[in-house]
Each structure stands twice: as C-alpha cells, then as structure tokens.
Design an enzyme around this catalytic site. Structure first.
Site, PDB file in Angstrom:
ATOM      1  N   TRP A 103      36.797  15.572  -7.855  1.00  0.00           N
ATOM      2  CA  TRP A 103      37.920  15.062  -7.056  1.00  0.00           C
ATOM      3  C   TRP A 103      39.183  15.874  -7.260  1.00  0.00           C
ATOM      4  CZ3 TRP A 103      36.500  12.729  -3.015  1.00  0.00           C
ATOM      5  CH2 TRP A 103      35.376  11.904  -3.019  1.00  0.00           C
ATOM      6  N   ASP A 175      45.843  10.981  -9.730  1.00  0.00           N
ATOM      7  CA  ASP A 175      44.876  10.250  -8.919  1.00  0.00           C
ATOM      8  C   ASP A 175      44.174   9.273  -9.862  1.00  0.00           C
ATOM      9  OD1 ASP A 175      42.698   9.292  -7.536  1.00  0.00           O
ATOM     10  OD2 ASP A 175      41.939  11.259  -6.923  1.00  0.00           O
ATOM     11  N   LYS A 199      37.680   0.507  -5.320  1.00  0.00           N
ATOM     12  CA  LYS A 199      36.963   0.393  -6.600  1.00  0.00           C
ATOM     13  C   LYS A 199      37.461  -0.842  -7.345  1.00  0.00           C
ATOM     14  CE  LYS A 199      36.999   5.192  -5.820  1.00  0.00           C
ATOM     15  NZ  LYS A 199      35.662   5.426  -5.434  1.00  0.00           N
TER      16      LYS A 199
HETATM   17  N1  PMP Z   1      39.708  10.440  -5.815  1.00  0.00           N
HETATM   18  C1  PMP Z   1      38.814   9.772  -6.563  1.00  0.00           C
HETATM   19  C2  PMP Z   1      38.978   9.764  -8.047  1.00  0.00           C
HETATM   20  C3  PMP Z   1      37.756   9.109  -5.947  1.00  0.00           C
HETATM   21  O1  PMP Z   1      36.860   8.454  -6.680  1.00  0.00           O
HETATM   22  C4  PMP Z   1      37.632   9.132  -4.536  1.00  0.00           C
HETATM   23  C5  PMP Z   1      36.530   8.401  -3.802  1.00  0.00           C
HETATM   24  N2  PMP Z   1      35.424   8.083  -4.477  1.00  0.00           N
HETATM   25  C6  PMP Z   1      38.571   9.854  -3.808  1.00  0.00           C
HETATM   26  C7  PMP Z   1      39.606  10.477  -4.488  1.00  0.00           C
HETATM   27  C8  PMP Z   1      38.493   9.923  -2.331  1.00  0.00           C
HETATM   28  O2  PMP Z   1      38.891   8.714  -1.820  1.00  0.00           O
HETATM   29  P1  PMP Z   1      38.772   8.302  -0.294  1.00  0.00           P
HETATM   30  O3  PMP Z   1      37.331   8.322   0.064  1.00  0.00           O
HETATM   31  O4  PMP Z   1      39.398   6.948  -0.302  1.00  0.00           O
HETATM   32  O5  PMP Z   1      39.560   9.286   0.498  1.00  0.00           O
END
Ligand code: PMP
Length: 363
Positions: A103, A175, A199
């Site tokens: 991520w 994040d 989550k």
């Molecule tokens: N950052 C993290 C740490 C994530 O776990 C996720 C999704 N699993 C995201 C970003 C992306 O999020 P989204 O699908 O809501 O754009």
C-alpha cells in the site's frame, strides 16, 4: 450454512453483530423519523445529529486534540494517495515516502504524479520488515513524510512510529486504514492520519481524515473542491452529500467501542488474539510467518504453508467449518487472517484449533 461465519476478510470486513442488529432494527424507521437513515436529507436535524455524535465519539475514543479537524470524505485509501499530495505538496512539491509494503508503494507511485517523491529507504521485496529508522534519509525540506503504519497485504505493522527519525517540523502523514481504532495512537505527533472505513470503522465508501488545522489551506489550485481539506472542513464535511449511511454505521461502531471500554481494552484484546495466532505459527508445524517479529501486524496475520499443495484443501476445509476469507492477497499468495476489532477471540481460537488439527492429519 452457518448463521454467522468466522469472517477473516481484510476489508470490507466483519462488523460487530450488535451494530448490525441495531441497524436492522432502525432500518425502516430510524427512531420515530418514519424513514431509514438512507432516505434522510444530510442537512436535516436527524442526520446532522448522527454526524455530530459520530464525530464527538470518535474524538473521545481516539483522544483527538482540538487542534485537529475530523473530515468525513470519500475516495478511499487510494483516493488519499492523490488527495494528500494535492493538499500538502505545496510549491516545494517534494515529499518523503517510506515504503514498507504494497500500500505505501502505491502511495509513493501515485504521489510522484504530483511532485518529487523521495524514498527514504530502499524498497526490498518481498516485504517482511521495515528498514532501520537510523538509515532513513529524510529531508528537512520535505512538504511531508508519508508512511503506512499497517500494511494490510503484507502483514507489517509499525506499532511505535520512530518519530525521532523524521526531521522535526516535517508533518507526518500516515495511512492508518487497517489498524485505526485497534489501539491508542499519539495523534499529536501526526500532521494527518487517514483511512478507508471498511476495516475497523464501518462500511466502505467513507474515508476518515484527521488533520492538524495549520495544514489546511495549502491545496494546489487544481485540487478538486470536494477533496480540498480546507473546503471540506469549512463545510463540516457537508460540502457535497457525504456517505450518510456509512457515517451512521460508523457512529454505531464508535458507540460499540465505547461500550467495550475504549481503545486500551480493545488493544489488549487485539494483542491476545494476535499472540495466539503467532504463537501457533512459530511452533514449527506446517504453517509459518515470514514477517520480522518486531513488525508483525496485530490486524492482518499473513502466513504461509511449507507444502504448496496444501493451500487448497486447507481453505476448503476451513470454509466448510465456517471460517472464510483466509486466502492471502493475490499479489503475495499464502494465507491471511485479518482479525480486526469485530473478530472475536472465539474466531481465532477456532482457527488455531483447526490449524492444529490440519497439521495432525497432514503432517
Ligand atoms: N491503504 C491500506 C492500508 C489498505 O488496506 C487499503 C485497502 N485494503 C487501501 C489503502 C486502499 O483503500 P481503498 O480500497 O479504500 O481505496
């Protein structure tokens, strides 16, 4: 079919049963209003009250200082990868990124479309640890320093962020999508914390941003107004129609967390759940973790099997016993048990016992 599965999904993920039941009761007639929350004007008194209460409860739970704004946005974690640089890069257009997993790697890639992104440590794959903080090459000139404190796919969590390794005065942007509300966090050390809701907060579609007031008002002229933190803050997160139902459910989750005793109590439970799983993984049976023990996630426990041929039977038998979503992310393979706040110890216990049984029959 099991009435309620043991749901180990990484997100959208398990929600507390009590919250779902309350939402079901209030579904068609929210507290005498004669309508569902979904059908209400976001500017009407009932919804305004829901949004205000949600924010107040979140502030209390996370002990968010008054110098910080709480924004209810949309666009998810990935949206923030662009929204953060559009709001914070400024004319210097230079930011530092720590890449510790899938991520934060995506965050750095997206941000590089908006300015100069410097990686403070080399990227080393597979992601299993965090580069030693005393080797990070941070710039005191950076507009901000970005990291992901819990890598959902790789199962890497930075529990105690080494703030001393980041130049003072450089705002830290995190994040926190997949471990927000799982433990207390020192909000005052951050410039911005953001996370998708799906989550530990509630349904997908809501993105939470916590930002220090002095960082508002720095957006690029091309930043869309709906994503301009200052514009959204000035409109109390009602610049455009917010994701009303998701905010309502998030509010119920916050109240549930308060009833549990708050984040210290939740943290202790999360620690016990994670320890139970990691202890089993470290026993040297068919399963193993490859994450550096100093950085093992309490929320997303990633693990592998010594015999590749056993993944399919393991997943099939787990499913037959009501344990679902244990497959690792397609980019890394293996297995992953996401054990967010709403996943009870009983689910972890059932999983560990099943793993032990599987080892007895396949070892
Ligand atoms: N950052 C993290 C740490 C994530 O776990 C996720 C999704 N699993 C995201 C970003 C992306 O999020 P989204 O699908 O809501 O754009």
């Amino acid at each position: 079919m099991f009435e309620r599965a043991f749901n180990f999904s990484a997100g959208p993920a398990a929600l507390p049963l009590e919250v779902l039941q309350q939402a079901a009761e209030e579904m068609t007639n929210f507290r005498g209003s004669g309508m569902s929350v979904m059908e209400m004007s976001h500017r009407g008194p009932e919804f305004m009250q829901i949004a205000e209460q949600a924010q107040a409860d979140l502030r209390e739970l996370m002990q968010i200082p008054k110098e910080y704004a709480v924004l209810f946005l949309q666009g998810g974690g990935l949206g923030e990868n662009a929204i953060v640089p559009l709001n914070l890069m400024g004319p210097r257009a230079q930011a530092d990124y720590l890449v510790t997993g899938s991520w934060s790697e995506k965050s750095a890639q997206e941000a590089s479309r908006y300015g100069n992104v410097a990686l403070v440590a080399p990227v080393s794959k597979p992601f299993t640890t965090v580069a030693a903080p005393d080797t990070w090459t941070c710039s005191p000139q950076a507009s901000y320093f970005h990291l992901c404190t819990n890598e959902t796919i790789d199962g890497i969590e930075i529990g105690d962020v080494p703030f001393e390794a980041i130049p003072p005065g450089v705002p830290v942007v995190a994040d926190v999508s997949s471990h927000i509300l799982s433990r207390p966090m020192p909000i005052e050390r951050y410039g911005v914390l953001y996370g998708g809701a799906q989550k530990n907060i509630g349904p997908a579609g809501l993105t939470l941003v916590i930002i220090r007031h002095d960082l508002l008002g720095r957006a690029s002229p091309v930043c869309p107004s709906v994503f301009n933190y200052q514009v959204v803050d000035q409109a109390d997160s009602m610049f455009n129609t917010p994701p009303t139902f998701a905010i309502y459910i998030a509010g119920l989750v916050f109240q549930w967390l308060k009833r549990q005793g708050g984040l210290k109590v939740i943290e202790a439970r999360n620690l016990a759940k994670a320890q139970r799983l990691y202890e089993h993984l470290d026993r040297g049976g068919l399963f193993f973790s490859r994450v550096d023990p100093r950085y093992r996630s309490r929320m997303n426990v990633t693990f592998f099997m010594r015999d590749e041929a056993l993944y399919d039977p393991f997943l099939a038998q787990a499913k037959a016993q009501g344990m679902v979503q244990l497959k690792g992310h397609r980019s890394v393979g293996g297995l992953r048990a996401s054990i967010y706040n709403a996943v009870p110890m009983q689910a972890v216990e059932t999983l560990v016992q099943f793993m032990a049984e599987f080892e007895r029959t396949h070892g």
